[in-house]
Design an enzyme around this catalytic site. Structure first.
Site, short mmCIF file in Angstrom:
data_model
loop_
_atom_site.label_atom_id
_atom_site.label_comp_id
_atom_site.label_asym_id
_atom_site.label_seq_id
_atom_site.Cartn_x
_atom_site.Cartn_y
_atom_site.Cartn_z
N GLY A 287 -20.46 -6.44 24.47
CA GLY A 287 -19.92 -6.35 25.82
C GLY A 287 -19.55 -4.93 26.18
O GLY A 287 -19.16 -4.14 25.31
N GLY B 65 -17.22 -2.00 28.23
CA GLY B 65 -15.77 -1.81 28.30
C GLY B 65 -15.20 -1.07 27.11
O GLY B 65 -14.00 -0.82 27.04
N HIS B 66 -16.08 -0.73 26.15
CA HIS B 66 -15.63 -0.04 24.93
C HIS B 66 -16.20 1.38 24.84
O HIS B 66 -16.26 1.96 23.77
CB HIS B 66 -16.06 -0.83 23.69
CG HIS B 66 -15.67 -2.27 23.74
ND1 HIS B 66 -14.37 -2.67 23.85
CD2 HIS B 66 -16.42 -3.41 23.73
CE1 HIS B 66 -14.33 -4.00 23.88
NE2 HIS B 66 -15.56 -4.47 23.81
N HIS C 82 -10.39 -6.45 23.15
CA HIS C 82 -10.49 -7.14 24.44
C HIS C 82 -9.11 -7.57 24.90
O HIS C 82 -8.97 -8.43 25.76
CB HIS C 82 -11.38 -8.37 24.33
CG HIS C 82 -12.69 -8.09 23.70
ND1 HIS C 82 -12.89 -8.22 22.34
CD2 HIS C 82 -13.84 -7.64 24.24
CE1 HIS C 82 -14.15 -7.87 22.07
NE2 HIS C 82 -14.74 -7.51 23.19
N ASP D 208 -21.30 -12.41 20.21
CA ASP D 208 -22.23 -11.41 19.68
C ASP D 208 -22.99 -11.96 18.48
O ASP D 208 -24.20 -11.79 18.37
CB ASP D 208 -21.47 -10.14 19.26
CG ASP D 208 -21.03 -9.30 20.46
OD1 ASP D 208 -21.71 -9.36 21.50
OD2 ASP D 208 -20.02 -8.59 20.35
N LYS E 183 -20.61 -6.37 15.82
CA LYS E 183 -19.16 -6.55 15.69
C LYS E 183 -18.88 -8.05 15.63
O LYS E 183 -19.49 -8.84 16.35
CB LYS E 183 -18.42 -5.92 16.87
CG LYS E 183 -18.67 -4.43 17.03
CD LYS E 183 -17.72 -3.74 18.00
CE LYS E 183 -17.77 -4.22 19.43
NZ LYS E 183 -19.10 -4.07 20.08
#
Lengths: 331, 331
Positions: free
Chosen positions: A54, A56-57, A219, A110, A105
């Site tokens: 995802g 956002g990292h 998250h 995932d 991860k």
């Protein structure tokens, strides 16, 4: 919510496009599906390295594509795993004929989607190995995850496996060294203020003015416990001790110490955390042979930090030191 | 206020110490007065480069000490100029016998204290030249400043002058190229949320939930005007247009485009701003020959960004491209 974004639905594609434009000498953008590929594509004869997850990292993972690290990053939607249909072309784009290692991860989405993509790729004749990163010592099982979460230690796995692939190791060897990093790396994080997912528009969780979330995930998943805000040295100790215990660090060990910012924390504060963690490790007779301080594995604009320790041996040290040329990491 | 710090009175020294510890291969710490010195000290025969100013803008300046950039950084207290008694030893520590160039951001306190330090150094026989950076197009005169403020463009001055010094240019030439950068670089910034000075304990100014400060300075000084929050593309245009106008950019110009984070803004948002600025420059026929995206000239944990454009010629381009090895910038 105030953010430097346009339509929240476009933030991932626009952000990835901006990153690639700013680093055209290193990166190529593929669309439909969205992929970030090392410039020039797969290297014939080299094991390909893929990671993703995802968005956002950032800069993880797109900012870690380049010489000596990843060949392809597969960015999903915000905090959402990329689909198998997106991951499979990513595996193909990294395949230079010597197989592909995919670094995942440990999040349920995932794991599932990358596994399916690997099966699809193998059905078409590709040779793919997977490595699961689960370095977060804070909790066993959490929102999105069975077992431990994969957090900032992922960067060390990608760096070291990337160096092994770059020097010409075969797929089994690259996978083996990646797994060795996973076995030797541990992390724990803290949030002072939660990050805000753009299409949600408010912080992922609420913390009081004098409260911090110890052991938070990237998250914003719950950690070990909420505690009262404390001086940086005390907070650092609360992060470092579980990491050191879990690694069974002993006098004479050499380590990489990585203090990671969560996205909204300035470097000056990370340096204060680093100072304390370094002193504490040295007090135990552990030698901090290598260091990294910066915001690499983030959680949008979360204010907070994590401490990662990797126990080094000669080979891991030499692979860590090997040249790397990516948007976010280079030496 | 929640920050990863200990006693607010110790934050600068602890943060600088942490940064130096994390980069021992590049940096040395001097105390009493506090200085960050390139490892090994002054290079005989090389023009020494010094910069400094109030802390709170990290990695500027300490993170920009190293090969191809600064020899010494002089960190003052938070948002407070270092004293002449601190700057003068900094000038001495950079002096390898071929003179010293000091790069000063245009703030009244810095100008005064660095000037006095230069006089003290000259009285002791040192050869020192100064360059004043005033790249912020937002306002003429502001809190702490007469004339324009020195902001993110300072990084370009330090990089390019650093490269000129490293290749062996004499003091007059290094000063001349630094002044040429000053004449060709312009910036403008925006704040979404103000930063918080540790010993004050609350944000430097208040902005409504739907308000941003356009043209903000790196100490949270007032900008041109407060406007309603807008999509990133619109905000970027409001930053870029005054910069382009002030530089008189024309079709065919080559530029460096530098999108800088203010400390609390994640890379993903900076990449969105970069994307828009890049497109807008290209629409005008301006070629973005080089790019930099990241949080280099910050204002504690302020949320916001600035856009810097440097018009390049062949020499500035080649000096920008020259190798640099510092904590924050390396290639």
């Amino acid at each position: 919510m105030k953010k430097l974004i346009n339509d929240p639905r476009d933030v991932v594609s626009e952000s990835v496009e901006g990153l690639v434009l700013a680093h055209e000498d290193i990166l190529e953008l593929r669309t439909d599906p969205l992929l970030v590929v090392r410039r020039g594509g797969a290297r014939p004869g080299k094991v390909g390295l893929v990671s993703g997850g995802g968005a956002g990292h950032e800069p993880l993972h797109a900012g870690l594509v380049g010489t000596g690290m990843l060949d392809v990053a597969v960015p999903g939607a915000m905090f959402t795993s990329p689909t198998p249909d997106q991951v499979q072309p990513g595996l193909a784009a990294a395949d230079g004929g010597s197989g592909v290692l995919v670094i995942v991860k440990n999040y349920t989405g995932d794991v599932m989607n990358f596994e399916t993509a690997v099966e699809l790729a193998e059905a078409e004749g590709a040779e793919v190995a997977s490595v699961l990163v689960d370095d977060d010592v804070a909790v066993e099982g959490s929102t999105f995850t069975a077992g431990r979460r994969g957090v900032a230690g992922t960067l060390a796995v990608e760096k070291i496996a990337g160096a092994a692939a770059e020097r010409g190791d075969d797929l089994a060897s690259v996978a083996a060294v990646a797994r060795r990093v996973v076995s030797q790396v541990r992390s724990m994080g803290v949030a002072l203020v939660a990050g805000t997912v753009p299409h949600v528009g408010r912080p992922g969780f609420d913390l009081g003015d004098d409260e911090i979330e110890l052991g938070v995930g990237i998250h914003g998943e719950p950690g070990r416990r909420r505690v009262a805000m404390a001086p940086a040295d005390a907070v650092t100790d609360m992060l470092l001790e579980p990491v050191v215990d879990d690694l069974d660090l002993v006098t004479g060990d050499d380590v990489l110490l990585f203090v990671n910012g969560m996205g909204g924390t300035p470097l000056s504060e990370l340096a204060v955390v680093y100072r304390r963690a370094r002193r504490r490790l040295e007090d135990r007779g552990v030698r901090v042979a290598r260091s990294l301080v910066g915001s690499y594995v983030t959680s949008l604009d979360m204010q907070g930090a994590s401490v990662t320790v990797l126990r080094l041996d000669d080979e891991l040290l030499s692979l860590w030191d090997a040249p790397v040329h990516t948007a976010a990491l280079r030496w």
